[in-house]
Design an enzyme around this catalytic site. Structure first.
Site, mmCIF file in Angstrom:
data_model
loop_
_atom_site.group_PDB
_atom_site.id
_atom_site.type_symbol
_atom_site.label_atom_id
_atom_site.label_comp_id
_atom_site.label_asym_id
_atom_site.label_seq_id
_atom_site.Cartn_x
_atom_site.Cartn_y
_atom_site.Cartn_z
ATOM 1 N N CYS A 54 0.849 -1.189 0.000
ATOM 2 C CA CYS A 54 0.000 0.000 0.000
ATOM 3 C C CYS A 54 0.886 1.241 0.000
ATOM 4 O O CYS A 54 1.876 1.291 0.734
ATOM 5 C CB CYS A 54 -0.901 -0.014 1.233
ATOM 6 N N HIS A 103 -10.232 1.369 1.584
ATOM 7 C CA HIS A 103 -9.774 2.697 2.006
ATOM 8 C C HIS A 103 -10.943 3.666 2.186
ATOM 9 O O HIS A 103 -10.916 4.512 3.080
ATOM 10 C CB HIS A 103 -8.798 3.292 0.981
ATOM 11 N N HIS A 136 -9.169 -3.625 -2.368
ATOM 12 C CA HIS A 136 -8.210 -2.909 -1.517
ATOM 13 C C HIS A 136 -8.557 -1.419 -1.468
ATOM 14 O O HIS A 136 -8.630 -0.819 -0.389
ATOM 15 C CB HIS A 136 -6.794 -3.128 -2.069
ATOM 16 N N GLU A 137 -8.781 -0.822 -2.640
ATOM 17 C CA GLU A 137 -9.073 0.616 -2.689
ATOM 18 C C GLU A 137 -10.437 0.931 -2.089
ATOM 19 O O GLU A 137 -10.605 1.958 -1.421
ATOM 20 C CB GLU A 137 -8.962 1.148 -4.118
#
Length: 171
Positions: A91, A137, A133-134
């Site tokens: 990351c 966030h 993953h994004e």
């Protein structure tokens, strides 16, 4: 276009939940362009607006080796997921650290593009992992949250030490 400052773990701003984009306008397109420039400069394959202290639901991704397959996802929503996979993820907000994260093998998402047009996308492999993953966030979740408490603590200590060293070097 300009480079944006990437926040580093354990900065608490990474834990903020992003708000939906109300209107895809020139200001949002500028943010998207700056995010791509920042992501490419940092040699990343994905970047969420939260990572650059912009708390709106915006993601940019380019998993291509040629770095010419830009994917913009504004207000992304996960519609479906299936299968199981996982890799050692890294990351931009946690430099030089990696950890295994279990993910869905395939995802189907709906989002708005750079012009505000709605689209659906089915993804697998690295693209599916990157999207998940994004999207994490955007709700304040980091890959370290999937790791054991011990591994998470070790990474936190390394990142805090890096921040102290960086602060000293800047004085």
């Amino acid at each position: 276009m300009s480079l944006l400052q990437v926040l580093h773990y354990p900065d608490e701003r990474l834990r903020k939940v992003a708000k939906p984009v109300v209107d895809v306008n020139d200001a949002i397109r500028r943010i998207v362009d700056d995010m791509f420039e920042t992501m490419y400069a940092e040699e990343g394959i994905g970047l969420a607006a939260t990572q650059v202290d912009i708390h709106q639901r915006i993601i940019v991704i380019d998993v291509s080796e040629s770095r010419d397959q830009r994917l913009v996802m504004i207000n992304p929503e996960l519609l479906e997921k299936s299968g199981e996979t996982g890799i050692d993820e890294g990351c931009l907000s946690i430099p030089d650290q990696r950890g295994f994260v279990p993910r869905a093998e395939k995802v189907k998402v709906q989002a708005l593009d750079r012009d505000g047009n709605s689209f659906e996308l089915e993804a697998d492999d690295l693209l599916a992992i990157c999207i998940q993953h994004e999207m994490d966030h955007l709700v304040g979740k980091l890959f370290v949250d999937y790791l054991s408490p011990l591994k998470r603590q070790r990474i936190r200590q390394k990142m805090e030490k890096l921040a102290r060293m960086t602060a000293r070097a800047e004085k």
